[in-house]
Design a protein around this motif. Structure first.
Motif, PDB file in Angstrom:
ATOM      1  N   TYR A 149       0.881  -1.177   0.000  1.00  0.00           N
ATOM      2  CA  TYR A 149       0.000   0.000   0.000  1.00  0.00           C
ATOM      3  C   TYR A 149       0.912   1.218   0.000  1.00  0.00           C
ATOM      4  O   TYR A 149       1.317   1.694   1.054  1.00  0.00           O
ATOM      5  CB  TYR A 149      -0.842  -0.094   1.268  1.00  0.00           C
ATOM      6  N   LEU A 150       1.303   1.642  -1.183  1.00  0.00           N
ATOM      7  CA  LEU A 150       2.324   2.685  -1.295  1.00  0.00           C
ATOM      8  C   LEU A 150       1.952   3.717  -2.342  1.00  0.00           C
ATOM      9  O   LEU A 150       1.304   3.410  -3.335  1.00  0.00           O
ATOM     10  CB  LEU A 150       3.663   2.046  -1.712  1.00  0.00           C
ATOM     11  N   PRO A 151       2.421   4.936  -2.130  1.00  0.00           N
ATOM     12  CA  PRO A 151       2.255   5.947  -3.182  1.00  0.00           C
ATOM     13  C   PRO A 151       3.232   5.675  -4.321  1.00  0.00           C
ATOM     14  O   PRO A 151       3.962   4.679  -4.303  1.00  0.00           O
ATOM     15  CB  PRO A 151       2.592   7.248  -2.455  1.00  0.00           C
ATOM     16  N   LEU A 156       7.925   1.242  -4.453  1.00  0.00           N
ATOM     17  CA  LEU A 156       6.770   0.425  -4.866  1.00  0.00           C
ATOM     18  C   LEU A 156       7.179  -0.607  -5.922  1.00  0.00           C
ATOM     19  O   LEU A 156       7.001  -1.815  -5.706  1.00  0.00           O
ATOM     20  CB  LEU A 156       5.619   1.334  -5.315  1.00  0.00           C
ATOM     21  N   SER A 175      -3.048   3.529  -3.427  1.00  0.00           N
ATOM     22  CA  SER A 175      -2.901   4.337  -2.206  1.00  0.00           C
ATOM     23  C   SER A 175      -3.998   5.393  -2.068  1.00  0.00           C
ATOM     24  O   SER A 175      -4.113   6.032  -1.027  1.00  0.00           O
ATOM     25  CB  SER A 175      -1.532   5.011  -2.176  1.00  0.00           C
ATOM     26  N   ALA A 179      -7.768   2.939   4.089  1.00  0.00           N
ATOM     27  CA  ALA A 179      -7.108   1.736   4.604  1.00  0.00           C
ATOM     28  C   ALA A 179      -8.044   0.533   4.751  1.00  0.00           C
ATOM     29  O   ALA A 179      -7.596  -0.608   4.787  1.00  0.00           O
ATOM     30  CB  ALA A 179      -6.440   2.043   5.930  1.00  0.00           C
ATOM     31  N   PHE A 182      -7.424  -1.824   2.167  1.00  0.00           N
ATOM     32  CA  PHE A 182      -6.171  -2.538   2.419  1.00  0.00           C
ATOM     33  C   PHE A 182      -6.450  -3.707   3.370  1.00  0.00           C
ATOM     34  O   PHE A 182      -6.024  -4.832   3.129  1.00  0.00           O
ATOM     35  CB  PHE A 182      -5.164  -1.553   3.022  1.00  0.00           C
ATOM     36  N   THR A 196       3.972  -0.309   3.751  1.00  0.00           N
ATOM     37  CA  THR A 196       3.363   1.004   3.544  1.00  0.00           C
ATOM     38  C   THR A 196       4.418   2.089   3.734  1.00  0.00           C
ATOM     39  O   THR A 196       5.602   1.784   3.901  1.00  0.00           O
ATOM     40  CB  THR A 196       2.134   1.196   4.467  1.00  0.00           C
ATOM     41  N   LEU A 209      -0.487   8.039   5.508  1.00  0.00           N
ATOM     42  CA  LEU A 209      -0.860   6.630   5.249  1.00  0.00           C
ATOM     43  C   LEU A 209      -0.731   5.752   6.488  1.00  0.00           C
ATOM     44  O   LEU A 209      -1.624   4.972   6.797  1.00  0.00           O
ATOM     45  CB  LEU A 209       0.068   6.038   4.186  1.00  0.00           C
ATOM     46  N   ASP A 315      -1.286   5.247 -12.264  1.00  0.00           N
ATOM     47  CA  ASP A 315      -0.797   4.885 -10.935  1.00  0.00           C
ATOM     48  C   ASP A 315      -0.470   3.399 -10.936  1.00  0.00           C
ATOM     49  O   ASP A 315      -1.215   2.591 -11.506  1.00  0.00           O
ATOM     50  CB  ASP A 315      -1.861   5.183  -9.873  1.00  0.00           C
ATOM     51  N   GLY A 317      -0.847   1.402  -8.723  1.00  0.00           N
ATOM     52  CA  GLY A 317      -1.887   0.663  -8.004  1.00  0.00           C
ATOM     53  C   GLY A 317      -2.967   0.089  -8.901  1.00  0.00           C
ATOM     54  O   GLY A 317      -3.801  -0.686  -8.452  1.00  0.00           O
TER      55      GLY A 317
END
Ligand code: WTA
Length: 651
Positions: A149-151, A156, A175, A179, A182, A196, A209, A315, A317
């Motif tokens: 769970y990262l920017p 990442l 991200s 949460a 997550f 994270t 975060l 992103d 993600g």
């Protein structure tokens, strides 16, 4: 949306890429080696003989043990590169450090406040090895899952690649989700390790975060270690013995690490995506087929060459970032740009300034971004030298012809073909897309990628030409998802049962008389807000979890920039006091339950929702009203008066 559809149906312009450009492309050169003379012949030969096409590309990657058979297709299940031994990381990193790419820059990174970092292939290789050793040290083994769970920071991709190196399965959570998402994904995948960061900035605002993650950690019993990256220097509370700092555990870790030899079909990652129910689907991709698929599309669609600077402004993600920021660029040995921040921050010249600064040559973004910059005006891109660009890409939603033309003229200066790539989390790679040698029609994703058989069919499964219908895929492809994590029945039911053993994409499309595909949007209860997939059921269940809400229905409302906005219709509980600011409180509640991307743009109070006599909510009635379509047959409605109520709200 309906206006866009009208313009789509009338669009007749054709753009031909220049001969100089097409002669130099990877696809043209490859076709020459195979004695293929033109695009149509390529598509025809490839769909007749997919083995020929994929074997030749698979040969460009390295195998620990050669595969015995290209694929086995027992619909709805496929296996690719059978009995091969392979690891995507061997191809993305290990082989480059033995060759000319060793000192080449793999990633250029820029933070929102302007700081920069870069990693060469050898530096990235060492960082990945160090983290892979850390994971092994924490007892992570082949087949274990790791939740991330990262920017958009370099740790990442490092974390993802390290998992793949040792055969662990990564599960990355965007991200921008809160949460809770997550937590649900950690629990579904049973991860022992979570990763994270302290936090990051968005439009100059700090997002903490770790503070959010702390709120869910006591509800994730499988987690043994929470690895925290210090990215923004925020004060955080570290909880012993679970929490550890990334920089401390990395300090003395070895820079060499053995790459696990995987079976072709071993899982590489899980990525959760929205479906038509509230429960996200854990899409599973595997090592070899996924690698060959994303590598090949990177080579032929984006035509990546030695000196290119590639920027996929998505992103990580989401699947676009997994495939075309992390894996494909490394497989092909490219230099990629990663940007952590918002594209129009601190001003709408930000991304164009970065194109100039880094000499970006191939740029990939979503139509929402194009439309947003159209609104800001030409003065922003005109401030910068964009002459390094040679190819442009679009993904995530239909691109309307007006936006296409603006992108083509204002950004590409009329010389960069636009690759409008249609694909999905499930498909892993582009499935319907032009190649740089194709003739382009603004707003059309052109034709299926070589070997892919796509069609538009009516409710009985019969091909439709000219009109709209269900977009389906009738072949297998190497980077096809193999199943839904722990939910094999849903895999069959959601995708392969409407038309037996044919892949139902969930999109509506039109195929014209030249065989060009025009994607029109989702046909199920999945919204596409600014290119993000959000299920109406997820937003509805977040809404009804508020103490004041009895019932909720969510539909997509057409929006000029984002494509769609979330529009909610709420029935409050009887006796619930309509407190001041309740709308804001509800909007905030959804943001906290799901994340800012699911923020409803409008909330309407209604006395009831349109229902059938058996009590089933007829969402299609609300949808039609909000989108301005005819409502159709409402004779089965138990409460037709509600339709008038909704009508009044919409005006
Ligand atoms: C939509 C993103 C029109 C479509 C890669 C699909 C598109 C959903 C296009 C998948 C395109 C993606 N033209 N629509 N070029 N590309 N879509 O899983 O509705 O986040 O079903 O994957 O995005 O979204 P996902």
């Amino acid at each position: 949306m309906s206006r866009d559809l009208d313009t789509l149906l009338k669009e007749k312009r054709i753009f031909k890429p220049s001969k100089i450009l097409t002669d130099e492309t990877n696809i043209k050169k490859w076709m020459e080696t195979q004695d293929v003379h033109d695009y149509d012949e390529l598509l025809e030969r490839a769909s007749e003989n997919p083995e020929w096409f994929w074997n030749d590309l698979a040969r460009e990657l390295e195998w620990f043990k050669p595969y015995r058979k290209t694929f086995e297709w027992n619909p709805p299940h496929a296996k690719w590169f059978l009995e091969g031994k392979f690891n995507i990381i061997h191809n993305a990193l290990d082989r480059h450090i033995k060759g000319p790419n060793r000192e080449k820059i793999a990633y250029l990174w820029e933070g929102e406040s302007g700081e920069v970092r870069s990693l060469t292939y050898i530096e990235l290789y060492k960082e990945v090895n160090k983290f892979a050793n850390v994971l092994r040290g924490f007892g992570v083994e082949k087949g274990d899952t790791v939740s991330i769970y990262l920017p958009m920071i370099l740790e990442l991709p490092i974390a993802m690649l390290a998992c793949a190196k040792i055969g662990a399965i990564h599960s990355v959570v965007f991200s921008g989700f809160w949460a809770k998402a997550f937590k649900d994904r950690i629990n579904d995948s049973g991860s022992k390790i979570a990763i994270t960061a302290d936090g990051f900035t968005r439009r100059g605002k700090i997002i903490n975060l770790k503070e959010n993650v702390d709120k869910i950690m006591d509800k994730t019993p499988s987690i043994e270690k929470l690895i925290v990256i210090n990215h923004a220097d925020l004060p955080v509370e570290m909880h012993s013995p679970t929490d550890v700092w990334w920089h401390e555990i990395m300090e003395n870790s070895d820079t060499e690490c053995k790459t696990e030899e995987m079976d072709s079909e071993d899982p590489l990652f899980i990525l959760y995506t929205s479906g038509t129910t509230g429960k996200p689907k854990g899409v599973v991709h595997v090592h070899a087929g996924y690698a060959v698929g994303v590598y090949t599309t990177m080579k032929f669609v984006f035509d990546i060459q030695e000196e290119d600077v590639w920027w996929c402004a998505a992103d990580i993600g989401w699947i676009t970032g997994h495939s075309y920021i992390v894996y494909a660029p490394l497989l092909i040995g490219a230099t990629s740009l990663i940007y952590e921040g918002t594209p129009d921050f601190p001003d709408p010249g930000r991304i164009w300034g970065m194109v100039e600064k880094y000499g970006v040559s191939v740029f990939y973004t979503a139509p929402t971004t194009v439309r947003m910059f159209m609104k800001f005006g030409e003065k922003w891109p005109e401030k910068y030298d964009l002459s390094s660009l040679r190819l442009l890409g679009s993904v995530g939603e239909p691109i309307n012809p007006e936006a296409w033309i603006w992108y083509y003229n204002t950004i590409g200066k009329g010389k960069c073909p636009i690759m409008d790539t249609w694909w999905q989390t499930e498909t892993g790679m582009h499935l319907i897309t032009p190649l740089p040698i194709s003739k382009l029609k603004p707003g059309s994703a052109v034709k299926p990628f070589p070997t892919v058989i796509a069609d538009v069919v009516d409710d009985d499964g019969k091909s439709v030409v000219g009109g709209g219908g269900h977009l389906v895929i009738k072949s297998t492809w190497p980077s096809m998802f193999r199943t839904l994590y722990k939910d094999p029945d849903r895999y069959v039911e959601a995708y392969w049962s409407t038309f037996k053993n044919i892949y139902l994409s969930g999109d509506v499309a039109r195929k014209d008389e030249d065989g060009y595909f025009w994607i029109q949007g989702r046909e199920d209860d999945v919204l596409n807000v600014a290119g993000h997939r959000i299920s109406t059921a997820e937003v509805e269940s977040a809404l009804v979890s508020h103490p004041g809400v009895a019932e909720a229905a969510v539909v997509g409302k057409p929006d000029e920039i984002k494509g769609e906005e979330i529009c909610a219709f709420i029935v409050l509980k009887e006796n619930y006091k309509l407190e001041e600011n309740l709308k804001e409180a509800l909007i905030n509640h959804v943001r906290m339950e799901i994340g800012p991307i699911a923020t409803p743009a409008c909330v309407n109070w209604v006395s009831d929702l349109p229902k059938t006599r058996s009590g089933k909510i007829m969402r299609r009635v609300i949808k039609a009203k909000v989108k301005g379509y005819p409502v159709g047959d409402i004779s089965t409605l138990a409460n037709p008066e509600v339709v008038d109520e909704i009508d009044k709200l919409i005006d």
